[in-house]
Design a protein around this motif. Structure first.
Motif, PDB file in Angstrom:
ATOM      1  N   GLU A 222       0.499  -1.067   0.142  1.00  0.00           N
ATOM      2  CA  GLU A 222       0.147   0.107   0.220  1.00  0.00           C
ATOM      3  C   GLU A 222       0.700   0.884  -0.462  1.00  0.00           C
ATOM      4  OE1 GLU A 222      -2.848   1.656   3.296  1.00  0.00           O
ATOM      5  OE2 GLU A 222      -3.472  -0.373   1.877  1.00  0.00           O
ATOM      6  N   PRO A 223       0.673   1.915  -0.769  1.00  0.00           N
ATOM      7  CA  PRO A 223       1.547   3.261  -0.987  1.00  0.00           C
ATOM      8  C   PRO A 223       1.179   3.799   0.019  1.00  0.00           C
ATOM      9  CG  PRO A 223      -0.694   3.585  -1.914  1.00  0.00           C
ATOM     10  CD  PRO A 223      -0.535   2.341  -1.858  1.00  0.00           C
ATOM     11  N   LEU A 224       2.737   4.619   0.642  1.00  0.00           N
ATOM     12  CA  LEU A 224       2.634   5.635   2.082  1.00  0.00           C
ATOM     13  C   LEU A 224       1.619   6.960   1.942  1.00  0.00           C
ATOM     14  CD1 LEU A 224       4.535   4.927   4.304  1.00  0.00           C
ATOM     15  CD2 LEU A 224       6.065   7.036   3.405  1.00  0.00           C
ATOM     16  N   PRO A 225       1.114   6.979   3.210  1.00  0.00           N
ATOM     17  CA  PRO A 225      -0.506   8.082   2.746  1.00  0.00           C
ATOM     18  C   PRO A 225       0.605   9.654   2.522  1.00  0.00           C
ATOM     19  CG  PRO A 225       0.014   7.049   4.610  1.00  0.00           C
ATOM     20  CD  PRO A 225       0.728   6.194   4.057  1.00  0.00           C
ATOM     21  N   GLU A 226      -0.812  10.369   2.061  1.00  0.00           N
ATOM     22  CA  GLU A 226       0.054  12.007   2.912  1.00  0.00           C
ATOM     23  C   GLU A 226       0.173  12.134   4.478  1.00  0.00           C
ATOM     24  OE1 GLU A 226       1.602  13.822   0.669  1.00  0.00           O
ATOM     25  OE2 GLU A 226       1.504  12.521  -0.523  1.00  0.00           O
ATOM     26  N   MET A 227       1.067  12.504   4.988  1.00  0.00           N
ATOM     27  CA  MET A 227       0.944  12.616   6.603  1.00  0.00           C
ATOM     28  C   MET A 227       1.187  14.186   6.445  1.00  0.00           C
ATOM     29  SD  MET A 227       4.106  10.433   7.200  1.00  0.00           S
ATOM     30  CE  MET A 227       4.890  10.731   5.751  1.00  0.00           C
ATOM     31  N   PRO A 228       0.346  14.527   8.183  1.00  0.00           N
ATOM     32  CA  PRO A 228      -0.208  15.896   8.099  1.00  0.00           C
ATOM     33  C   PRO A 228       1.139  16.515   8.231  1.00  0.00           C
ATOM     34  CG  PRO A 228      -1.711  14.486   9.309  1.00  0.00           C
ATOM     35  CD  PRO A 228      -0.844  13.534   8.666  1.00  0.00           C
ATOM     36  N   LYS A 229       1.539  17.756   7.796  1.00  0.00           N
ATOM     37  CA  LYS A 229       2.271  19.012   8.509  1.00  0.00           C
ATOM     38  C   LYS A 229       2.467  19.182   9.606  1.00  0.00           C
ATOM     39  CE  LYS A 229       4.976  23.177   7.338  1.00  0.00           C
ATOM     40  NZ  LYS A 229       4.568  24.539   6.937  1.00  0.00           N
ATOM     41  N   PRO A 230       3.663  18.491  10.925  1.00  0.00           N
ATOM     42  CA  PRO A 230       4.406  18.253  11.916  1.00  0.00           C
ATOM     43  C   PRO A 230       3.768  19.818  12.228  1.00  0.00           C
ATOM     44  CG  PRO A 230       6.219  17.195  10.461  1.00  0.00           C
ATOM     45  CD  PRO A 230       5.126  17.671  10.012  1.00  0.00           C
ATOM     46  N   LYS A 231       3.524  19.575  13.865  1.00  0.00           N
ATOM     47  CA  LYS A 231       3.512  21.341  14.585  1.00  0.00           C
ATOM     48  C   LYS A 231       4.739  21.758  14.396  1.00  0.00           C
ATOM     49  CE  LYS A 231      -1.207  20.945  16.581  1.00  0.00           C
ATOM     50  NZ  LYS A 231      -1.557  19.570  15.605  1.00  0.00           N
ATOM     51  N   GLU A 232       5.584  21.152  15.089  1.00  0.00           N
ATOM     52  CA  GLU A 232       6.878  21.994  14.850  1.00  0.00           C
ATOM     53  C   GLU A 232       8.030  20.956  13.668  1.00  0.00           C
ATOM     54  OE1 GLU A 232       8.799  21.908  18.964  1.00  0.00           O
ATOM     55  OE2 GLU A 232       6.569  22.513  19.344  1.00  0.00           O
ATOM     56  N   LYS A 233       7.890  21.427  12.533  1.00  0.00           N
ATOM     57  CA  LYS A 233       9.321  20.979  11.566  1.00  0.00           C
ATOM     58  C   LYS A 233      10.250  20.573  11.845  1.00  0.00           C
ATOM     59  CE  LYS A 233      10.270  21.313   6.763  1.00  0.00           C
ATOM     60  NZ  LYS A 233      10.128  22.246   5.364  1.00  0.00           N
ATOM     61  N   GLN A 234      10.398  19.544  12.296  1.00  0.00           N
ATOM     62  CA  GLN A 234      12.133  18.731  12.414  1.00  0.00           C
ATOM     63  C   GLN A 234      12.924  18.480  11.288  1.00  0.00           C
ATOM     64  OE1 GLN A 234      11.870  15.523  15.134  1.00  0.00           O
ATOM     65  NE2 GLN A 234       9.875  16.116  15.805  1.00  0.00           N
ATOM     66  N   GLU A 235      13.693  19.457  10.616  1.00  0.00           N
ATOM     67  CA  GLU A 235      14.898  18.945   9.845  1.00  0.00           C
ATOM     68  C   GLU A 235      15.775  19.573  10.885  1.00  0.00           C
ATOM     69  OE1 GLU A 235      14.192  21.848   6.899  1.00  0.00           O
ATOM     70  OE2 GLU A 235      12.226  21.048   6.756  1.00  0.00           O
TER      71      GLU A 235
END
Length: 727
Positions: A222-235
């Motif tokens: 099954e393809p990976l779903p679109e994920m909600p954007k994290p509240k605190e972007k971790q990069e």
């Protein structure tokens, strides 16, 4: 010593295989394929031993777990067939003093040498504290639980009935048993799901071995779903800190690991409940039991425990809020064809969560259908991704189970997506703007206060105090976590050079009724310990005062001769860069041989204005010194409608003197100019947009009035060539 049952199973499987195959080719699903090279049990044992040593190495710093695992040896194993009916996988059991501590499944195909298949489990001291009877077991050990179910369905079966074992890596259960049984006098092929099915003794959706093989061949992840954007972007910031060198591990302790059979729910509800109980046991939420949490997740999703990634992401905050806390979710995912850079970003964010002791729900998209696990760790050796493993509870086994990160079989990442986060607990103040102790703050500042939790807005607004008071209103962000204090009348703003103190009492509440933890010690102690106070100081006004000319000299030879009296005049240049008017009063202090007269005592300086006015008459006979002061004050409309005059400590001092020493030959010629009648018949027009500048020295007043006679506007230029009246 290995059990008789296991030896029988192994011999039966091998006998079935080699009794059915001839030559170099075997028949599989109606097509001929080349017979693969099968590793021997001894070769597979070496691979299993390497995997055991890998796990043992990760626990060297954890004395209790290391001692529990150290010294274990292989005591039993089971062989499973593949889609071609040839040996495909072997599951090994490592035991110590009769206690199973570790299992691992090794692929027996030579072309996939050192390929550890998913499956297996590891015993840890933390598990033994909660489940004293827990131990690692071979998957086949659950087979006897099926006999009563089969007999109740009318099949003739007992412990001596022969069967075949299969391992299908593309199916979520992996482990299957195939029987040829009699029912009502007729032969019937029966498939048993060893891994998932025994939980509730439910027969799998695949009725025959042919069905299983077809599902394996037609498998599409099954393809990976679109994920909600994290509240605190971790990069990753700068050079990535992942992966560390040598053997590394990031893990969370104290996660319960419930079984689907414990809760009567499917995988997602069980994994989410593991996370909620972890936070509940750590002093968050409302001390509910695991069944309540599992039921709440199922009610929210409208299922018996299955959920999509987005449902899990939204369900965690929903259930936490229902249990009197706020859960801040975070998440990420990795696709099977992700680049190395993308993978590093994903795993660095994931290990940040685990390192912060945040357990997570890990959705595994490689088997069919996707499976939710409670992930409690990630470990590996350097950047060798073939050694990377998740630690997870999958709801089937009490023990943590390794899950491979890299698929050696096809050189791809295992597609997974995690939902992590944390419970906030008591509300705290995370940050303020301005910061505590800030100075030189603009008078138009809109104060912001960011809380850790969704707040009861009326509780905060009714209790917050500001000293000194000013008219204000409140505005919240949609999450009700950030409060902005809006000045009621922006034209008046705050006072200059004033310290403002904002107090948020310990009794303000979040939406669940929890009170403020002002000192962030994790417990509520009331006032004053948990009151939160911060202060800031506003800047001074942007006003300036200059006297021109600032120095009067009669001649190049020095001061006036004795008994000769001179009269001079100076103008005041006033600038106001603020959006409010000021009242300006003048004072002066003198010393020496002379006297002065203030030609203007007080005037109004409009907002955003520059004024030039005759201000000072000087009469002197010798050395004379005077300090001229302009005192600015502002009028602020009080909340009760009364005009309040607020003095501003922003006086500017200008010195005007006649030195008693010779003047250098290179003195400015316009400084020696003397004028006896300063009352000009025409006004001086000042316009900051004018392209004609008058230098504030010597002849400036006369030149300005002369041009004003012809209605030519000019701009005032200071001695540093700065245009007065501009920003």
């Amino acid at each position: 010593m290995r059990s008789f049952t296991t030896i029988f199973i192994a011999l039966f499987c091998l006998g079935f295989v080699f009794g059915q195959t001839q030559g170099n080719d075997v028949l599989a699903m109606g097509r001929k394929v080349k017979k693969p090279k099968i590793l021997s049990i001894e070769e597979c044992k070496k691979i299993a031993q390497q995997e055991y040593n890998l796990h043992l190495g990760f626990h060297q710093k954890d004395t209790a777990n290391y001692n529990l695992l150290k010294g274990a040896a292989i005591t039993d194993w089971t062989i499973y067939l593949g889609i071609d009916d040839l040996p495909f996988a072997v599951e090994f059991l490592f035991a110590k003093h009769g206690l199973g501590v570790f299992t691992v499944v090794v692929c027996m195909r030579a072309e996939r040498r050192y390929d550890i298949l998913d499956g297996g489990s590891i015993l840890m001291t933390e598990v033994l504290k909660r489940h004293p009877d827990a131990e690692a077991k071979l998957t086949i050990s659950c087979l006897p639980q099926w006999f009563d179910t089969l007999r109740n369905k009318g099949y003739e079966v007992d412990e001596r009935t022969p069967y075949r074992l299969y391992y299908f890596e593309n199916l979520s259960s992996h482990f299957f048993v195939v029987f040829d049984l009699k029912k009502n006098g007729k032969r019937e092929e029966v498939v048993i799901d060893l891994y998932n099915g025994f939980i509730q003794n439910i027969m799998p959706e695949w009725k025959t071995l042919e069905d299983l093989k077809r599902a394996q061949i037609n498998f599409k992840p099954e393809p990976l779903p679109e994920m909600p954007k994290p509240k605190e972007k971790q990069e990753p910031k700068g050079k990535s800190s992942f992966p560390p060198e040598g053997k590394w591990e990031f893990s969370v302790t104290g996660v319960p690991g419930f079984l689907m059979s414990d809760l009567g729910k499917e995988c997602a509800a069980v994994a989410c409940t593991d996370v909620m109980i972890y936070w509940d046991n750590n002093g968050y939420l409302d001390d509910s039991d695991e069944q309540t949490y599992a039921n709440d997740f199922c009610a929210y999703w409208g299922t018996n425990g299955r959920a999509t990634y987005s449902q899990i992401y939204s369900g965690m905050p929903y259930v936490a809020e229902k249990h009197n806390d706020c859960y801040v979710p975070n998440g990420g995912g990795i696709r099977e064809n992700a680049s190395w850079a993308e993978a590093i970003q994903y795993f660095e964010a994931l290990t940040q969560e685990l390192g912060a002791q945040h357990p997570m729900v890990l959705n595994d998209y490689w088997p069919a259908p996707p499976h939710a696990n409670c992930c409690i760790g990630l470990y590996g050796t350097g950047d060798d991704k073939s050694t990377w493993r998740y630690y997870r509870y999958d709801g089937i086994n009490q023990l943590p189970q390794p899950l491979t990160v890299w698929r050696s079989s096809d050189q791809k990442w295992r597609p997974t997506a995690y939902v992590s986060g944390y419970c906030v607990g008591l509300p705290t103040v995370v940050w303020t703007s301005p910061l505590k102790g800030d100075e030189n703050i603009d008078i138009g500042v809109q104060v912001q206060i960011h809380f850790s939790k969704k707040m009861n807005t009326s509780s905060v607004e009714s209790q917050i105090t500001i000293t000194p008071e000013y008219a204000r209103s409140y505005q919240w962000d949609p999450e009700q976590t950030t409060l902005m204090i809006i000045i009621q009348n922006p034209q008046q703003d705050l006072k200059f050079l004033t310290q403002y103190t904002i107090k948020i009492p310990a009794t303000v509440e979040d939406i669940t009724g929890k009170k403020l933890d002002g000192d962030k010690d994790g417990k509520w102690e009331g006032s004053p310990e948990d009151d939160y106070l911060f202060s800031f100081t506003t800047r001074g006004p942007k006003v300036s005062f200059t006297m021109v000319p600032s120095t009067h000299i009669e001649s190049k030879t020095g001061c006036p001769p004795p008994n000769v009296q001179f009269t001079k005049f100076s103008r005041a240049i006033l600038e106001n860069k603020e959006r409010r008017p000021f009242k300006v009063s003048f004072t002066a202090q003198e010393s020496g041989e002379g006297s002065y007269e203030l030609l203007v005592n007080e005037l109004n300086l409009p907002e955003h204005a520059t004024l030039c006015t005759l201000a000072l008459k000087l009469t002197f006979t010798g050395n004379y010194h005077i300090d001229a002061n302009a005192n600015f004050s502002e009028s602020i409309q009080g909340r009760d409608g009364i005009q309040i005059t607020a003095p501003v400590d922003a006086s500017v001092i200008t010195q005007i003197s006649c030195p008693n020493s010779p003047v250098p030959d290179n003195d400015w010629p316009d400084d020696n100019y003397s004028i006896t009648n300063p009352s000009y018949p025409t006004p001086w027009f000042i316009d900051t947009e004018s392209k004609v500048g008058i230098l504030l020295n010597g002849f400036c007043a006369g030149m300005g009035h002369l041009l004003g006679r012809f209605k030519i506007p000019t701009v005032l230029v200071n001695t540093d060539l700065r245009i007065l009246g501009t920003y």
